[in-house]
Structure formats: C-alpha cells, structure tokens
Motif scaffolding. Structure first.
Motif, PDB file in Angstrom:
ATOM      1  N   LYS A  16       0.705  -1.262  -0.153  1.00 17.27           N
ATOM      2  CA  LYS A  16      -0.179  -0.039  -0.111  1.00 17.27           C
ATOM      3  C   LYS A  16       1.020   1.336  -0.074  1.00 17.27           C
ATOM      4  O   LYS A  16       0.570   2.337  -0.766  1.00 17.27           O
ATOM      5  N   ALA A  17       1.908   1.453   0.802  1.00 12.79           N
ATOM      6  CA  ALA A  17       2.837   2.588   0.788  1.00 12.79           C
ATOM      7  C   ALA A  17       3.389   2.696  -0.642  1.00 12.79           C
ATOM      8  O   ALA A  17       3.580   3.967  -0.963  1.00 12.79           O
ATOM      9  N   ALA A  18       4.003   1.672  -1.167  1.00 13.00           N
ATOM     10  CA  ALA A  18       4.535   1.777  -2.527  1.00 13.00           C
ATOM     11  C   ALA A  18       3.378   2.261  -3.588  1.00 13.00           C
ATOM     12  O   ALA A  18       3.577   3.116  -4.143  1.00 13.00           O
ATOM     13  N   PHE A  19       2.336   1.728  -3.628  1.00 13.55           N
ATOM     14  CA  PHE A  19       1.212   2.097  -4.402  1.00 13.55           C
ATOM     15  C   PHE A  19       0.944   3.637  -4.198  1.00 13.55           C
ATOM     16  O   PHE A  19       0.723   4.325  -5.078  1.00 13.55           O
ATOM     17  N   GLU A  20       0.793   3.971  -2.977  1.00 17.92           N
ATOM     18  CA  GLU A  20       0.352   5.289  -2.521  1.00 17.92           C
ATOM     19  C   GLU A  20       1.209   6.418  -3.021  1.00 17.92           C
ATOM     20  O   GLU A  20       0.824   7.285  -3.324  1.00 17.92           O
ATOM     21  N   THR A  29      -6.092   4.935  -7.265  1.00 19.76           N
ATOM     22  CA  THR A  29      -5.764   4.343  -8.631  1.00 19.76           C
ATOM     23  C   THR A  29      -4.432   4.965  -8.894  1.00 19.76           C
ATOM     24  O   THR A  29      -3.875   6.017  -8.354  1.00 19.76           O
ATOM     25  N   VAL A  30      -3.533   3.919  -9.780  1.00 20.28           N
ATOM     26  CA  VAL A  30      -2.428   4.712 -10.456  1.00 20.28           C
ATOM     27  C   VAL A  30      -2.339   4.399 -11.753  1.00 20.28           C
ATOM     28  O   VAL A  30      -3.163   3.647 -12.314  1.00 20.28           O
ATOM     29  N   ASP A  31      -1.515   5.250 -12.634  1.00 21.31           N
ATOM     30  CA  ASP A  31      -1.160   4.992 -13.975  1.00 21.31           C
ATOM     31  C   ASP A  31      -0.435   3.792 -14.185  1.00 21.31           C
ATOM     32  O   ASP A  31       0.166   3.391 -13.477  1.00 21.31           O
ATOM     33  N   VAL A  32      -1.295   2.939 -15.038  1.00 20.81           N
ATOM     34  CA  VAL A  32      -0.575   1.627 -15.466  1.00 20.81           C
ATOM     35  C   VAL A  32       0.905   1.719 -15.991  1.00 20.81           C
ATOM     36  O   VAL A  32       1.637   0.725 -15.577  1.00 20.81           O
ATOM     37  N   ARG A  33       1.277   2.972 -16.392  1.00 16.19           N
ATOM     38  CA  ARG A  33       2.682   3.110 -16.506  1.00 16.19           C
ATOM     39  C   ARG A  33       3.520   2.999 -15.409  1.00 16.19           C
ATOM     40  O   ARG A  33       4.801   2.960 -15.688  1.00 16.19           O
ATOM     41  N   ASP A  34       3.198   3.229 -14.393  1.00 13.96           N
ATOM     42  CA  ASP A  34       3.791   3.226 -13.088  1.00 13.96           C
ATOM     43  C   ASP A  34       3.926   1.744 -12.286  1.00 13.96           C
ATOM     44  O   ASP A  34       4.654   1.823 -11.334  1.00 13.96           O
ATOM     45  N   ILE A  35       3.136   0.925 -13.131  1.00 21.97           N
ATOM     46  CA  ILE A  35       3.177  -0.334 -12.142  1.00 21.97           C
ATOM     47  C   ILE A  35       4.728  -0.888 -12.255  1.00 21.97           C
ATOM     48  O   ILE A  35       4.951  -1.556 -11.230  1.00 21.97           O
ATOM     49  N   SER A  36       5.330  -0.989 -13.328  1.00 19.24           N
ATOM     50  CA  SER A  36       6.811  -1.608 -13.371  1.00 19.24           C
ATOM     51  C   SER A  36       7.653  -0.994 -12.183  1.00 19.24           C
ATOM     52  O   SER A  36       8.285  -1.662 -11.435  1.00 19.24           O
ATOM     53  N   THR A  37       7.569   0.308 -12.034  1.00 16.37           N
ATOM     54  CA  THR A  37       8.249   1.007 -11.161  1.00 16.37           C
ATOM     55  C   THR A  37       7.808   0.482  -9.499  1.00 16.37           C
ATOM     56  O   THR A  37       8.644   0.335  -8.894  1.00 16.37           O
ATOM     57  N   ILE A  38       6.638   0.528  -9.560  1.00 19.94           N
ATOM     58  CA  ILE A  38       6.129   0.001  -8.245  1.00 19.94           C
ATOM     59  C   ILE A  38       6.606  -1.219  -7.973  1.00 19.94           C
ATOM     60  O   ILE A  38       7.062  -1.540  -6.890  1.00 19.94           O
ATOM     61  N   PHE A  65      -5.538   2.610 -15.958  1.00 17.42           N
ATOM     62  CA  PHE A  65      -5.363   2.725 -14.353  1.00 17.42           C
ATOM     63  C   PHE A  65      -5.760   1.337 -13.835  1.00 17.42           C
ATOM     64  O   PHE A  65      -6.127   0.482 -14.254  1.00 17.42           O
ATOM     65  N   VAL A  66      -4.942   1.241 -12.775  1.00 14.56           N
ATOM     66  CA  VAL A  66      -4.857   0.117 -11.727  1.00 14.56           C
ATOM     67  C   VAL A  66      -5.463   0.607 -10.411  1.00 14.56           C
ATOM     68  O   VAL A  66      -4.923   1.498  -9.739  1.00 14.56           O
ATOM     69  N   HIS A  67      -6.453  -0.092  -9.989  1.00 14.12           N
ATOM     70  CA  HIS A  67      -7.170   0.103  -8.576  1.00 14.12           C
ATOM     71  C   HIS A  67      -6.331  -0.725  -7.609  1.00 14.12           C
ATOM     72  O   HIS A  67      -5.880  -1.750  -7.894  1.00 14.12           O
ATOM     73  N   ILE A  68      -6.296  -0.207  -6.506  1.00 10.27           N
ATOM     74  CA  ILE A  68      -5.578  -0.762  -5.284  1.00 10.27           C
ATOM     75  C   ILE A  68      -6.464  -2.279  -5.010  1.00 10.27           C
ATOM     76  O   ILE A  68      -5.508  -3.184  -4.740  1.00 10.27           O
ATOM     77  N   ASP A  69      -7.631  -2.339  -5.198  1.00 14.19           N
ATOM     78  CA  ASP A  69      -8.254  -3.438  -4.808  1.00 14.19           C
ATOM     79  C   ASP A  69      -7.800  -4.792  -5.936  1.00 14.19           C
ATOM     80  O   ASP A  69      -7.931  -5.639  -5.522  1.00 14.19           O
ATOM     81  N   LEU A  72      -3.386  -5.148  -4.922  1.00 12.48           N
ATOM     82  CA  LEU A  72      -2.994  -5.485  -3.727  1.00 12.48           C
ATOM     83  C   LEU A  72      -3.087  -7.138  -3.698  1.00 12.48           C
ATOM     84  O   LEU A  72      -1.976  -7.695  -3.132  1.00 12.48           O
ATOM     85  N   PRO A  73      -4.068  -7.643  -3.808  1.00  9.78           N
ATOM     86  CA  PRO A  73      -4.083  -9.344  -3.796  1.00  9.78           C
ATOM     87  C   PRO A  73      -3.106  -9.902  -4.601  1.00  9.78           C
ATOM     88  O   PRO A  73      -2.393 -10.740  -4.288  1.00  9.78           O
ATOM     89  N   THR A  74      -2.950  -9.298  -5.943  1.00  6.96           N
ATOM     90  CA  THR A  74      -2.111  -9.754  -6.917  1.00  6.96           C
ATOM     91  C   THR A  74      -0.666  -9.673  -6.682  1.00  6.96           C
ATOM     92  O   THR A  74       0.323 -10.582  -6.624  1.00  6.96           O
ATOM     93  N   MET A  75      -0.321  -8.502  -6.368  1.00  6.91           N
ATOM     94  CA  MET A  75       1.036  -8.306  -5.748  1.00  6.91           C
ATOM     95  C   MET A  75       1.521  -8.964  -4.403  1.00  6.91           C
ATOM     96  O   MET A  75       2.774  -9.215  -4.113  1.00  6.91           O
ATOM     97  N   THR A  76       0.450  -9.185  -3.614  1.00  4.27           N
ATOM     98  CA  THR A  76       0.789  -9.970  -2.047  1.00  4.27           C
ATOM     99  C   THR A  76       1.190 -11.248  -2.753  1.00  4.27           C
ATOM    100  O   THR A  76       1.967 -11.776  -2.183  1.00  4.27           O
TER     101      THR A  76
END
Length: 158
Positions: A16-20, A29-38, A65-69, A72-76
């Motif tokens: 959550k901290a990384a996502f936020e 939500t975050v921009d899909v382009r930021d997913i690899s950096t996260i 966009f990617v929602h935290i919901d 979170l489970p996928t990244m976990t």
C-alpha cells in the motif's frame, strides 16, 4: 498461523505504501505506466513479459489505470511466493563489467542508454529517464555502478 497473518499484514502495508506513493488523483488508482516502477520498488525484478501479464491481470478494463483493490491481492501473491526475485549482486556486477570494457568503474549515460534501450528486454524512454535521474552523477553524467548495485540486487544468503 498467527505468524503468517502478521507477515501478510506487513506485506499489505508495504504494498500500500509503494502504491500510494504513485497515486496521483487520490482515488486509489495509479497510472498503468507506473506499475513496473512500483513492482521494482518492492524488490521484484520481473521480465517485460511478466510485467505485461501482471498489468493485464490488474488493469481496470483497459482504462490505463490500476485500482488498489486489484493490485493488492495480486502483488501480495507475487511477494509471498517470491515470483520475481532479483538477480544476485555478483551476476549484476559481472554484467556491468562486461559493458565497461575499459574497466573504468562507470558507464556513461549515453552508453548505458544505448545498451538498455536497444538490446535484450529494452527499457522504455521513461524507465530510462527514471534510472538516469536516480543513478547518474549529475556533474559527469556517469553511472558508477558499484555505488548503487546493491539497490538492484539481493544477498542470496539472506
């Protein structure tokens, strides 16, 4: 069993901290382009194909966009199963040393950009800009790889 729950809670908090830190509209939500950096910031080093598959799984109906919901489970699962482990430090050092043919202890920004945007699994221009901003010496425009290599790797004994 309590130990697993606590570790999952700690993992959730870290994710959550990384996502936020990339959330820009305060709408979870975050921009899909930021997913690899996260993902990289969480100590995971997937291939480009892995990143594309991950994004396909979590992106909100191809909105960009990617929602935290969903994230979170996928990244976990990724973290708990250690799906994208980093490469050990000695192997990354060897790779840099192969590129540093003159054994200077650094690569010039232009040189590294050429290698990382034209060979193998290429970096996007924005990923390359982020890397150079983070690691290049601003005065000399050199990347002293031994100074930051530990940030890209793990200690296999831990």
């Amino acid at each position: 069993m309590v130990e697993n729950k606590l570790s999952a809670e700690a993992v959730h908090k870290t994710i959550k901290a990384a996502f936020e830190s990339f959330e820009c509209k305060d709408n979870n939500t975050v921009d899909v382009r930021d997913i690899s950096t996260i993902i990289y910031s969480l100590g995971c080093f997937p291939t480009q194909a892995d990143i594309h598959n991950f994004i396909a799984e979590v992106e909100e109906d191809q909105t960009g966009f990617v929602h935290i919901d969903k994230f979170l489970p996928t990244m976990t699962t990724v973290l708990l199963e250690n799906k994208y482990p980093p490469i050990p430090e000695d192997r990354v050092l060897q790779a840099f040393e192969v590129l540093d043919r003159e054994k200077k202890g650094y690569l010039e920004s232009e040189e590294l950009t050429k290698y990382l945007t034209q060979e193998g699994e290429v970096f996007s221009p924005s990923e390359m800009d982020e890397m150079l901003l983070a690691f290049a010496d601003p005065e000399k425009n050199h990347i002293y790889y031994q100074d930051f290599i530990h940030q890209l790797t793990i200690d296999p004994d831990k």
